[in-house]
Design an enzyme around this catalytic site. Structure first.
Site, PDB file in Angstrom:
ATOM      1  N   ASP A   6     -10.186 -13.566  26.690  1.00 28.50           N
ATOM      2  CA  ASP A   6      -9.110 -13.525  27.731  1.00 28.50           C
ATOM      3  C   ASP A   6      -8.149 -14.684  27.329  1.00 28.50           C
ATOM      4  O   ASP A   6      -8.535 -16.009  27.192  1.00 28.50           O
ATOM      5  CB  ASP A   6      -9.596 -13.929  28.922  1.00 28.50           C
ATOM      6  CG  ASP A   6      -8.456 -13.954  30.022  1.00 28.50           C
ATOM      7  OD1 ASP A   6      -7.314 -13.718  30.011  1.00 28.50           O
ATOM      8  OD2 ASP A   6      -9.014 -13.801  31.319  1.00 28.50           O
ATOM      9  N   HIS A   7      -6.910 -14.111  26.818  1.00 23.36           N
ATOM     10  CA  HIS A   7      -5.847 -15.014  26.399  1.00 23.36           C
ATOM     11  C   HIS A   7      -5.364 -15.760  27.178  1.00 23.36           C
ATOM     12  O   HIS A   7      -4.517 -16.961  27.002  1.00 23.36           O
ATOM     13  CB  HIS A   7      -4.895 -14.241  25.515  1.00 23.36           C
ATOM     14  CG  HIS A   7      -4.546 -15.122  24.407  1.00 23.36           C
ATOM     15  ND1 HIS A   7      -4.823 -16.390  23.914  1.00 23.36           N
ATOM     16  CD2 HIS A   7      -3.533 -14.572  23.314  1.00 23.36           C
ATOM     17  CE1 HIS A   7      -4.072 -16.444  22.942  1.00 23.36           C
ATOM     18  NE2 HIS A   7      -3.436 -15.395  22.302  1.00 23.36           N
ATOM     19  N   ARG A   8      -5.602 -15.928  28.458  1.00 22.52           N
ATOM     20  CA  ARG A   8      -4.903 -16.892  29.486  1.00 22.52           C
ATOM     21  C   ARG A   8      -5.764 -18.089  29.555  1.00 22.52           C
ATOM     22  O   ARG A   8      -5.418 -19.011  29.943  1.00 22.52           O
ATOM     23  CB  ARG A   8      -5.377 -16.141  30.977  1.00 22.52           C
ATOM     24  CG  ARG A   8      -4.387 -14.997  31.140  1.00 22.52           C
ATOM     25  CD  ARG A   8      -4.690 -14.471  32.491  1.00 22.52           C
ATOM     26  NE  ARG A   8      -6.027 -13.989  32.718  1.00 22.52           N
ATOM     27  CZ  ARG A   8      -6.529 -13.525  33.729  1.00 22.52           C
ATOM     28  NH1 ARG A   8      -5.641 -13.149  34.816  1.00 22.52           N
ATOM     29  NH2 ARG A   8      -7.872 -13.229  33.921  1.00 22.52           N
TER      30      ARG A   8
END
Length: 490
Positions: free
Chosen positions: A459-461
Site C-alpha cells: 500500500d503506497h499510502r
C-alpha cells in the site's frame, strides 16, 4: 411450557447474514444431546458445524441440503420431552417442511404450542448462540448478531402469511382445454398458436441441416424442440437418403448460444473474495516490486534440517523459510506491518501471518496468530495444521480474521511470480514463485542454481519505495543465505 422448540440459524459473525446448509448431521426421529452438532452450514467465511440448543428428538427439518437460509430463520424443530408421550398430531414432517404422506395437517392447538428459540437458551457459554459476558450473544467472530429481522424471499409455491386466515370458498377457475402439440402440417410437430417452440440456435441448426421443425415432436421444456431432436431427425434422414445426399449433410454447424453456457451462482467464499478484492484494488494504491533470488543455499539448509532426528516427522518446505524471512524482515521494518485507518496509521507489534490457500470452496487466507513469537519448529507445525484444516474445509471464521501480512505461494502451480492484491486492512503481501534450476552466475562462472522470483505488493499510502525495497531485499538476503542472516540479525 411447549415441548416443541424451533432453533433459528444463529448469527455466525463477521456481519454474515445468511448461510447455506451443506449437510444435515441428524434426521427426523433422531434423539440428540445438548450441544451435539446437528447441521453443517457454509458461510462466506467457512464451513461450520452448529450445535443443538436442546436435547430431545428431532421433529422437523425445515430446509433441505443446498438451501441458503437467512439468519434468524427456523432450521430445525426439537421435541424437548420425547418421553412424555405422543404429540397432538402424529404426522412427521419432511425436510421441506410439508407433512409426509396423507397424514392430517397439524391442529391449531399444536401449532400454537410450538415455541421459537429464545435469544438466551440452554447453550453453554461461549458456544454459538449462547450467552457471553456482558449479556451479549456468543458468535464465532465479528460484530455480533444482527439487530434487524431477517428478510426472506418467498419460497416458490409458498402461501403468503396473510393468506393463512380462513377464506370463503372460491370456485376453481376453468382451465383451458389441453391442445395436442401439433405442427402447422397437423403431423404432430410442437407448436403453440401455430408457432414452433425452439430457440434461435436450434432453428439455425435445423435450417443448416434441412430439418422441418414443424414435423418434429419436442422433448424439451413445454414441448420445445432441442438440438438433440434436430440432430436425431437429421441423422435419421441421412440414413434413409441416397448416398449422394449423405455428402451434402456434412459437419454440424457451429453453435454458440445460451444453451451451451453455464451460469454459476456467486455465493459463499467466491462472493466474499470478489467483494474483498474489488474493495482493496480500488481503495489502496498498489505498488509491486520483484526480486529474483538464488535459493541454492536455502534448499541445502532445508535438506540438512530434514535429516535431523527431531525434524524427521515435520513437514519442511521452502515456504517455511519464506515465512521465517518475512517475520524477521518485519522486525527490521515494522512499518510494513500496519493498517491505514483514515487519519492515522496503526502499526502492529504482532504479526498475524496469512497463508493464502486454494481449496475446493475457493481462495481462503487463514492466518497464524502472533507468528513472530514462534520458533521455527512451532512455525512449521502451525503452517502444517493450517494447510490441513483448510484442505479439509474446516477453517473457522476466527482463523481467517485479523490478518496483518500475507504470503501467497503461487509457485505450487508452477508460476514464477505475480502481482497479488492486498487483503483488506493489510499493507503488504508477498508472492512466492516456483523454485527452478536455472543458469546463474556464481563465483564468476555460469552454473545451474535453484532460483526463485519474489513479488511484493504494498500500500503506497503507508509504504514508500525505499521501505518496500529494503523489506523485499532483506527477505531475499535471508533466502540467499539463511544461516548468515540469522547470525547477523539475531
Amino acid at each position: 411450557m411447549s415441548r416443541i422448540k424451533e432453533f433459528n440459524l444463529p448469527d455466525l459473525g463477521e456481519g454474515l447474514t445468511e448461510g447455506e446448509i451443506l449437510s444435515w448431521l441428524v434426521k427426523v426421529g433422531d434423539v440428540i444431546e445438548l450441544n451435539q452438532p446437528i447441521v453443517e452450514v457454509e458461510t462466506a467465511k467457512a464451513a461450520v458445524e452448529i450445535p443443538a440448543k436442546w436435547a430431545g428428538r428431532v421433529q422437523r427439518l425445515f430446509h433441505p441440503e443446498g438451501t441458503t437460509v437467512e439468519v434468524g430463520t427456523p432450521i430445525i424443530a426439537i421435541d424437548t420431552d420425547p418421553d412424555a408421550g405422543p404429540l397432538d398430531t402424529p404426522d412427521t414432517p419432511s425436510v421441506t417442511g410439508q407433512p409426509s404422506g396423507d397424514l392430517p395437517a397439524p391442529s391449531a392447538a399444536s401449532l400454537a404450542a410450538v415455541e421459537v428459540a429464545p435469544a438466551e437458551g440452554m447453550v453453554e457459554p461461549g458456544l454459538i448462540g449462547g450467552p457471553a459476558p456482558g449479556g451479549r450473544t456468543a458468535v464465532l467472530v465479528g460484530y455480533g448478531p444482527r439487530t434487524t429481522a431477517a428478510k426472506r424471499r418467498p419460497r416458490k409455491g409458498a402461501v403468503p402469511a396473510q393468506a393463512v386466515t380462513t377464506p370463503a370458498p372460491v370456485a376453481p377457475a376453468p382451465q383451458p382445454a389441453a391442445v395436442p402439440a401439433q405442427g402447422r402440417n397437423g403431423q404432430g410437430g410442437t407448436a403453440v398458436g401455430g408457432l414452433v417452440l425452439a430457440k434461435p440456435p436450434v432453428r439455425k441448426l435445423a435450417k443448416d441441416l434441412g430439418v422441418d421443425l414443424s414435423t418434429l415432436t419436442g422433448s424439451g421444456p413445454l414441448g420445445s424442440i432441442t438440438r438433440e431432436d434436430v440432430q436425431q431427425a437429421a441423422s435419421g434422414a441421412v440414413a434413409t437418403a441416397e448416398p449422394i445426399a449423405a455428402t451434402v449433410v456434412g459437419t454440424t454447424a457451429p453453435s454458440f448460444g445460451a444453451d451451451r453456457e453455464q451460469r454459476i451462482p456467486v455465493k459463499g467464499v467466491r462472493k466474499l473474495t470478489a467483494e474483498n478484492m474489488s474493495r482493496s484494488a480500488f481503495t489502496a494504491p498498489h505498488v509491486t516490486e520483484f526480486l529474483t533470488v538464488d535459493m541454492t543455499r536455502a534448499m541445502k539448509a532445508l535438506d540438512r534440517l530434514r535429516g535431523r532426528r527431531e525434524w524427521r516427522d515435520v513437514r519442511v518446505s521452502p515456504l517455511l523459510l519464506v515465512a521465517k524471512a518475512v517475520l524477521l524482515a518485519v522486525k527490521r521494518h515494522p512499518m510494513v506491518n500496519s493498517t491505514w485507518a483514515g487519519d492515522e496509521i496503526v502499526v502492529k507489534e504482532y504479526v498475524n501471518l496469512g497463508i493464502a490457500a486454494a481449496t475446493e470452496r475457493g481462495l481462503i487466507v487463514p492466518n497464524i496468530k502472533d507468528a513472530g513469537r514462534l520458533t521455527l519448529r512451532e512455525l512449521a507445525d502451525a503452517m502444517t495444521g493450517l494447510v490441513q484444516t483448510a484442505k479439509a474445509g474446516r477453517t473457522s471464521p476466527a482463523d481467517m480474521s485479523g490478518g496483518t501480512l500475507t504470503i501467497t505461494n503461487v509457485g505450487v502451480f508452477g508460476v514464477d511470480t505475480g502481482t497479488p492484491i492486498l487483503p483488506p486492512g493489510e499493507s503488504a503481501i508477498l508472492a512466492f514463485g516456483a523454485v527452478r534450476e536455472m543458469p546463474w552466475v556464481h563465483k564468476g562462472k555460469v552454473r545451474p542454481r535453484q532460483v526463485t522470483t519474489l513479488g511484493l505488493s504494498f500500500d503506497h499510502r503507508i509504504i514508500d519505495g525505499e521501505l518496500g525495497s529494503k523489506f523485499l531485499r532483506d527477505i531475499g538476503d535471508f533466502l540467499a543465505d539463511p544461516e548468515a542472516a540469522l547470525l547477523a540479525w539475531t
